[in-house]
Scaffold this motif. Sequence first.
Motif, PDB file in Angstrom:
ATOM      1  N   ASP A 137       0.862  -1.104  -0.206  1.00 20.06           N
ATOM      2  CA  ASP A 137      -0.002   0.024  -0.038  1.00 20.06           C
ATOM      3  C   ASP A 137       0.944   1.214   0.059  1.00 20.06           C
ATOM      4  N   THR A 162       0.478  -7.580   4.240  1.00 19.14           N
ATOM      5  CA  THR A 162       0.315  -6.144   3.494  1.00 19.14           C
ATOM      6  C   THR A 162       1.004  -5.083   4.247  1.00 19.14           C
ATOM      7  N   ARG A 177       2.005  -1.035   4.330  1.00 17.91           N
ATOM      8  CA  ARG A 177       1.884   0.437   3.783  1.00 17.91           C
ATOM      9  C   ARG A 177       3.225   1.171   3.957  1.00 17.91           C
TER      10      ARG A 177
END
Length: 91
Positions: free
Chosen positions: A53, A86, A88
């Motif tokens: 992300d 995931t 960021r």
Amino acid sequence: TPDPNATPTPVPSPTPTPLIPPGQCLVPGMLGQTVDVAKARWEANGFKPAKLDVTVGPDNYIVGHEDIGGNTGVWDGTIQNCNAFTLRISP
């Protein structure tokens, strides 16, 4: 002629390469890199592109922060699930 009293110099053994289990990937170093480099490293290490992300910022900014669900930390060098992890990144 060789000195019979000389002590042999030990030969250092190489540092073993850690074995990464199947389905796991090594999070690459991204802090201090441009977004383009971070994205390339992420994919080269086997992670799904959609699982990185990238926070909106200036064009191709230098990565200054990493977080998971708002929890800031450094995950560079950790072993994570290639398909589920995931991360960021932000300036």
